[in-house]
Design an enzyme around this catalytic site. Structure first.
Site, PDB file in Angstrom:
ATOM      1  N   LYS A  58       0.847  -1.121  -0.118  1.00 31.24           N
ATOM      2  CA  LYS A  58       0.012  -0.010  -0.014  1.00 31.24           C
ATOM      3  C   LYS A  58       0.940   1.478   0.030  1.00 31.24           C
ATOM      4  CE  LYS A  58      -2.131  -1.186   4.067  1.00 31.24           C
ATOM      5  NZ  LYS A  58      -1.254  -2.346   4.210  1.00 31.24           N
ATOM      6  N   ARG A  74      -9.558   1.091   9.671  1.00 27.87           N
ATOM      7  CA  ARG A  74      -9.180  -0.329  10.056  1.00 27.87           C
ATOM      8  C   ARG A  74     -10.036  -1.098  10.775  1.00 27.87           C
ATOM      9  NH1 ARG A  74      -3.127   0.859   9.530  1.00 27.87           N
ATOM     10  NH2 ARG A  74      -2.143  -1.357   9.544  1.00 27.87           N
ATOM     11  N   ARG A 134      11.953  -5.628   4.070  1.00 32.69           N
ATOM     12  CA  ARG A 134      11.744  -4.402   3.952  1.00 32.69           C
ATOM     13  C   ARG A 134      12.495  -3.226   4.735  1.00 32.69           C
ATOM     14  NH1 ARG A 134       5.962  -2.133   5.281  1.00 32.69           N
ATOM     15  NH2 ARG A 134       6.211  -3.187   7.216  1.00 32.69           N
ATOM     16  N   ARG A 153      11.804  -1.470  10.760  1.00 30.55           N
ATOM     17  CA  ARG A 153      10.689  -1.570  11.753  1.00 30.55           C
ATOM     18  C   ARG A 153      10.543  -2.357  12.803  1.00 30.55           C
ATOM     19  NH1 ARG A 153       5.453   0.280   8.160  1.00 30.55           N
ATOM     20  NH2 ARG A 153       4.332  -1.105   9.889  1.00 30.55           N
ATOM     21  N   ARG A 204       0.049  -9.129  13.302  1.00 25.30           N
ATOM     22  CA  ARG A 204      -0.388  -7.914  12.493  1.00 25.30           C
ATOM     23  C   ARG A 204      -1.584  -8.641  11.341  1.00 25.30           C
ATOM     24  NH1 ARG A 204       4.369  -5.054  10.693  1.00 25.30           N
ATOM     25  NH2 ARG A 204       3.177  -3.808   9.519  1.00 25.30           N
TER      26      ARG A 204
HETATM   27  P1  AP5 Z   1       4.924  -1.514   1.740  1.00 27.20           P
HETATM   28  O1  AP5 Z   1       4.506  -0.932   0.501  1.00 27.20           O
HETATM   29  O2  AP5 Z   1       5.807  -1.179   2.599  1.00 27.20           O
HETATM   30  O3  AP5 Z   1       3.676  -2.434   2.428  1.00 27.20           O
HETATM   31  P2  AP5 Z   1       2.224  -1.813   3.107  1.00 27.20           P
HETATM   32  O4  AP5 Z   1       1.204  -2.394   2.758  1.00 27.20           O
HETATM   33  O5  AP5 Z   1       2.488  -0.248   3.342  1.00 27.20           O
HETATM   34  O6  AP5 Z   1       2.836  -2.495   4.568  1.00 27.20           O
HETATM   35  P3  AP5 Z   1       2.712  -1.723   6.078  1.00 27.20           P
HETATM   36  O7  AP5 Z   1       3.395  -2.800   6.855  1.00 27.20           O
HETATM   37  O8  AP5 Z   1       3.230  -0.380   6.288  1.00 27.20           O
HETATM   38  O9  AP5 Z   1       1.229  -1.678   6.510  1.00 27.20           O
HETATM   39  P4  AP5 Z   1       0.687  -1.668   7.690  1.00 27.20           P
HETATM   40  O10 AP5 Z   1      -0.939  -1.572   7.211  1.00 27.20           O
HETATM   41  O11 AP5 Z   1       0.776  -3.057   8.543  1.00 27.20           O
HETATM   42  O12 AP5 Z   1       1.316  -0.743   8.659  1.00 27.20           O
HETATM   43  P5  AP5 Z   1       1.029   0.898   9.073  1.00 27.20           P
HETATM   44  O13 AP5 Z   1       2.268   1.697   8.921  1.00 27.20           O
HETATM   45  O14 AP5 Z   1      -0.302   1.386   8.264  1.00 27.20           O
HETATM   46  O15 AP5 Z   1       5.270  -3.091   0.902  1.00 27.20           O
HETATM   47  C1  AP5 Z   1       6.019  -3.865   1.899  1.00 27.20           C
HETATM   48  C2  AP5 Z   1       7.415  -4.334   1.341  1.00 27.20           C
HETATM   49  O16 AP5 Z   1       7.147  -5.119   0.136  1.00 27.20           O
HETATM   50  C3  AP5 Z   1       8.306  -3.059   0.928  1.00 27.20           C
HETATM   51  O17 AP5 Z   1       9.742  -3.750   1.267  1.00 27.20           O
HETATM   52  C4  AP5 Z   1       8.310  -2.879  -0.580  1.00 27.20           C
HETATM   53  O18 AP5 Z   1       9.479  -2.714  -1.199  1.00 27.20           O
HETATM   54  C5  AP5 Z   1       7.805  -4.624  -1.090  1.00 27.20           C
HETATM   55  N1  AP5 Z   1       6.886  -4.714  -2.152  1.00 27.20           N
HETATM   56  C6  AP5 Z   1       5.900  -3.718  -2.546  1.00 27.20           C
HETATM   57  N2  AP5 Z   1       5.211  -4.038  -3.538  1.00 27.20           N
HETATM   58  C7  AP5 Z   1       5.783  -5.269  -3.990  1.00 27.20           C
HETATM   59  C8  AP5 Z   1       5.582  -5.967  -5.044  1.00 27.20           C
HETATM   60  N3  AP5 Z   1       4.914  -5.716  -5.865  1.00 27.20           N
HETATM   61  N4  AP5 Z   1       6.684  -6.941  -5.266  1.00 27.20           N
HETATM   62  C9  AP5 Z   1       7.607  -7.121  -4.288  1.00 27.20           C
HETATM   63  N5  AP5 Z   1       7.702  -6.434  -3.350  1.00 27.20           N
HETATM   64  C10 AP5 Z   1       7.056  -5.454  -3.202  1.00 27.20           C
HETATM   65  O19 AP5 Z   1       0.613   0.492  10.519  1.00 27.20           O
HETATM   66  C11 AP5 Z   1       1.640   0.261  11.419  1.00 27.20           C
HETATM   67  C12 AP5 Z   1       0.792   0.325  12.863  1.00 27.20           C
HETATM   68  O20 AP5 Z   1       0.215   1.395  13.138  1.00 27.20           O
HETATM   69  C13 AP5 Z   1      -0.321  -0.817  12.953  1.00 27.20           C
HETATM   70  O21 AP5 Z   1       0.032  -2.128  12.994  1.00 27.20           O
HETATM   71  C14 AP5 Z   1      -1.126  -0.280  14.043  1.00 27.20           C
HETATM   72  O22 AP5 Z   1      -0.534  -0.659  15.284  1.00 27.20           O
HETATM   73  C15 AP5 Z   1      -0.720   1.329  13.848  1.00 27.20           C
HETATM   74  N6  AP5 Z   1      -2.198   2.076  13.068  1.00 27.20           N
HETATM   75  C16 AP5 Z   1      -1.824   2.449  11.966  1.00 27.20           C
HETATM   76  N7  AP5 Z   1      -3.026   2.924  11.515  1.00 27.20           N
HETATM   77  C17 AP5 Z   1      -3.891   2.633  12.491  1.00 27.20           C
HETATM   78  C18 AP5 Z   1      -5.545   2.532  12.622  1.00 27.20           C
HETATM   79  N8  AP5 Z   1      -5.959   3.375  11.546  1.00 27.20           N
HETATM   80  N9  AP5 Z   1      -5.827   2.120  13.642  1.00 27.20           N
HETATM   81  C19 AP5 Z   1      -5.317   1.597  14.508  1.00 27.20           C
HETATM   82  N10 AP5 Z   1      -4.091   1.392  14.406  1.00 27.20           N
HETATM   83  C20 AP5 Z   1      -3.348   1.943  13.376  1.00 27.20           C
END
Ligand code: AP5
Length: 213
Positions: free
Chosen positions: A13, A88, A127, A155, A166
């Site tokens: 994403k 979420r 990552r 991270r 997660r």
């Molecule tokens: P990447 O693009 O980094 O993936 P992502 O979907 O953004 O993953 P995240 O782990 O950041 O999502 P998340 O939703 O768990 O974390 P968030 O920060 O929102 O891609 C991943 C890897 O794959 C990278 O290395 C990339 O280069 C590679 N890649 C991408 N596309 C590829 C492809 N096609 N082929 C090969 N490789 C590829 O949330 C973190 C924490 O914050 C949560 O756990 C929670 O505790 C809190 N939080 C955030 N928002 C909320 C909310 N709304 N409510 C409650 N808690 C929240």
């Protein structure tokens, strides 16, 4: 355009959000990035959020809704936005409906990026995130550009056991939102397996259709 990006952790994403915002002239709101900035700066919100984030749990709804209310007030989001990581939970989705109704605005679409769990574990394990810009890379599939002075780190919630947790949290608390937005005719499922370019091609096809609707 007003877009929600749904999908499990590590689906891509954040990576694809950067492309969408560059090409469609909208700004990303990444709640994960906002929370990580707070934890780095040691704010009260950051300290509270860190307790949940490091365990792979969701931060409480009331804190997240307050963040979104204050973000959406900013003038830079008047032209449109891409929500990456929010909503979420059903409570967050209903709160967002209320905020948007108050501003008299509507969602354009909800992109749902689908990637199998085994692939996600592979993606997250290599990552790396740049501390200064928040940009993410993959040491094999999306390597950082050579010669740039990046501050790459892994991270705290990217360790295998936390990632598995997660994914469980995503299945139970966030996945039901796909049904919620499907019932409104807004959800578009995208197979997120493939190269970065292939996946982005599927996304632009959907977004271009929305523009010409
Ligand atoms: P990447 O693009 O980094 O993936 P992502 O979907 O953004 O993953 P995240 O782990 O950041 O999502 P998340 O939703 O768990 O974390 P968030 O920060 O929102 O891609 C991943 C890897 O794959 C990278 O290395 C990339 O280069 C590679 N890649 C991408 N596309 C590829 C492809 N096609 N082929 C090969 N490789 C590829 O949330 C973190 C924490 O914050 C949560 O756990 C929670 O505790 C809190 N939080 C955030 N928002 C909320 C909310 N709304 N409510 C409650 N808690 C929240």
């Amino acid at each position: 355009m007003r877009i929600i990006f749904l999908g499990p952790p590590g689906a891509g994403k954040g990576t694809q959000s950067q492309n969408i915002c560059r090409d469609y002239g909208i700004r990303q709101i990444s709640t994960g990035e906002i929370l990580r900035k707070h934890t780095t700066e040691g704010t009260e919100l950051g300290k509270e959020a860190a307790n949940f984030m490091k365990r792979g749990e969701l931060v409480p709804d009331n804190l997240m809704i307050d963040i979104i209310i204050s973000e959406l007030k900013k003038p830079e989001f008047a032209k449109g936005f891409l929500l990456d990581g929010f909503p979420r939970t059903p409570v967050q989705a209903e709160a967002l409906d209320g905020i948007m109704a108050k501003y008299g605005i509507k969602l354009t679409c909800v992109l749902v990026l689908e990637v199998p769990h085994e692939e996600i574990v592979k993606r997250i394990s290599l990552r790396r995130t740049d501390r200064k810009t928040g940009k993410t890379y993959h040491l094999l599939f999306n390597p950082p550009p050579p010669g740039e002075a990046l501050e790459l780190y892994q991270r705290e919630d990217d360790h295998e056991d936390t990632v598995k947790h997660r994914l469980v949290v995503y299945e139970s608390r966030t996945k039901p939102l796909i049904k919620y937005y499907s019932s409104m005719g807004l959800a578009h499922r995208i197979n997120g397996v493939g190269t970065l370019e292939e996946v982005y091609g599927k996304i632009t096809k959907i977004l271009d259709e929305q523009i010409h609707k």
